[in-house]
Design a protein around this motif. Structure first.
Motif, short mmCIF file in Angstrom:
data_model
loop_
_atom_site.label_atom_id
_atom_site.label_comp_id
_atom_site.label_asym_id
_atom_site.label_seq_id
_atom_site.Cartn_x
_atom_site.Cartn_y
_atom_site.Cartn_z
N THR A 22 -3.06 4.31 1.25
CA THR A 22 -3.84 4.02 2.46
C THR A 22 -2.95 4.03 3.70
O THR A 22 -3.30 4.62 4.73
CB THR A 22 -4.55 2.65 2.31
N SER A 82 0.86 -1.19 0.00
CA SER A 82 0.00 0.00 0.00
C SER A 82 0.89 1.24 0.00
O SER A 82 1.93 1.25 0.67
CB SER A 82 -0.87 0.01 1.26
N THR A 83 0.48 2.23 -0.76
CA THR A 83 1.14 3.54 -0.64
C THR A 83 0.15 4.50 0.02
O THR A 83 0.35 4.94 1.16
CB THR A 83 1.55 4.08 -2.03
#
Ligand code: CP
Length: 309
Positions: free
Chosen positions: A60, A57-58
Motif C-alpha cells: 500500500t 506496509s509494503t
C-alpha cells in the motif's frame, strides 16, 4: 455521474456504485502511464502528498508513493517510529503540524479504527484511509474490483468467496461493501471463531463448507491468517487451519475452470495458499499489485481535482 465531489476516502460506505465505477474508469485511463518509458504525467504538479503510516506496509505504501510520483506530486514519507509520537505527541497534533506545512493530502494507516475519520474532521487536507484497524481498507477493495473487472469483464452477478480470518480483516469488510454495491454476491468462509457475529448484516452469506464455496465461486479471495493475533487462540494450530481452510491444487480441482485466485498480500505460503496455487495459472495476485498503482493514481487524481492530460 459526471463530477467527483468527495474530499476524503475513508471507506466504501461513503461511495455510491456510480462513484466506484468512476474510480475504476479513471484507473483504466491511468494504467497505461506505468507502462511508458517516462512513467509520469503532470496532473498533480505542485501538490504535496504525505504518507503517514503507523503500521507496517509494503504494497500500500509503495503503491501510493509510486502513484503520487507518477502524477508528479511531491511526496513525503513519515515513519511513526522516528517521529515525535515517541515524545508524547498525539496523532492529531502530529497531523495538524504536518498540515501546517501546507500539504494537500494525507494518506494514513493506523491500527485503531476511526483514526482517518478523526483526521478528516479536524484537517483541511484530504484524507485517504490506507487501512484502519479491522474496519476498512477501501483502496484494496477498489483494486480488487478493478482486477476482477479486468480479468472477468464484469463484477455484477459474479460469486465471490472470501476465505480466512474474516474477524480481523479490513480487506474483507471493504470488499463485502464494495462488491455488494457493484452487484456481486459475496460469501464468507472460515473458522467459526474467526467469523464476526452478524456479518450477514453487511450483505454477505456465511458458508463454513469450503468445498462448496470453491465449487460455486467465480473468484476466491484468500485472506492472510493474521498470525500476530493468534496468541488469543482463535484456532487450535496454524497447521490445522492450513489443512482445513488452506487452498491447494488438489482442492482447486473442484473449482470453476476460469476461477480467479486473489490475495491482498502479504501471503503466508503454505497456510492460506500453497506455493503452487499462489504462483499458478489462476492466481492474479501480482496483477492486483500492478493494478493498485493505477487505482491509487485515480483516487489521488479525483480527490485533488487534477486535470487529465
Ligand atoms: N494489502 C496490503 O495492505 O498490503 P500491505 O500491508 O503490504 O500494505
Amino acid at each position: 455521474m459526471s463530477e467527483w465531489t468527495k474530499h476524503d476516502l475513508l471507506d466504501l460506505q461513503g461511495l455510491s456504485a456510480a462513484e466506484i465505477e468512476m474510480v475504476l474508469e479513471t484507473a483504466k485511463s491511468f494504467r497505461e502511464v506505468s507502462t511508458r518509458d517516462v512513467k509520469k504525467v503532470p496532473v498533480l504538479r505542485g501538490k504535496t502528498i504525505v504518507m503517514l503510516f503507523f503500521e507496517p506496509s509494503t504494497r500500500t505504501r509503495v503503491s501510493f508513493e509510486l502513484a503520487a510520483k507518477r502524477l508528479s506530486a511531491d511526496t513525503l514519507n513519515i515513519s511513526a517510529n522516528s517521529s515525535s509520537l515517541s515524545k508524547g505527541e498525539t496523532v492529531l497534533d502530529m497531523a495538524q503540524n504536518i498540515e501546517a506545512m501546507n500539504v494537500d493530502l494525507i494518506i494514513t494507516r493506523h491500527s485503531s479504527a476511526g483514526v482517518p475519520k478523526v483526521l478528516s474532521e479536524n484537517l483541511q487536507a484530504s484524507i485517504v484511509n490506507a487501512g484502519d484497524g479491522c474496519r476498512a481498507h477501501p483502496t484494496q477493495a477498489l483494486l480488487d474490483m478493478f482486477t476482477i473487472q479486468e480479468k472477468l469483464g464484469r463484477i455484477k452477478g459474479l460469486k465471490v468467496g472470501i476465505i480466512g480470518d474474516i474477524l480481523h480483516s479490513r480487506v474483507a469488510r471493504s470488499n463485502i461493501i464494495g462488491l455488494n454495491k457493484m452487484g456481486a454476491e459475496v460469501t464468507v468462509c472460515g473458522p467459526s471463531t474467526l467469523m464476526p457475529i452478524g456479518i450477514e448484516a453487511m450483505g454477505t452469506k456465511v458458508n463454513y463448507d469450503l468445498e462448496e464455496v470453491i465449487q460455486t465461486s467465480d473468484v476466491l479471495m484468500l485472506l492472510r491468517l493474521q498470525k500476530e493475533r493468534q496468541k488469543d487462540k482463535f484456532i487450535p494450530s496454524i497447521r490445522e487451519y492450513a489443512k482445513i481452510f488452506g487452498i491447494n491444487a488438489e482442492k482447486l480441482k473442484h473449482a470453476k475452470k476460469d476461477v480467479l485466485i486473489m490475495h491482498p498480500g502479504p501471503v503466508n505460503r503454505g497456510v492460506e495458499l500453497s506455493a503452487d496455487v499462489a504462483d499458478g495459472k489462476y492466481s492474479v495476485i501480482l496483477n492486483q499489485v500492478t493494478n493498485g498503482v493505477a487505482v491509487r493514481m485515480a483516487i489521488l487524481y479525483l480527490l485533488l481535482g487534477g486535470k487529465q492530460q
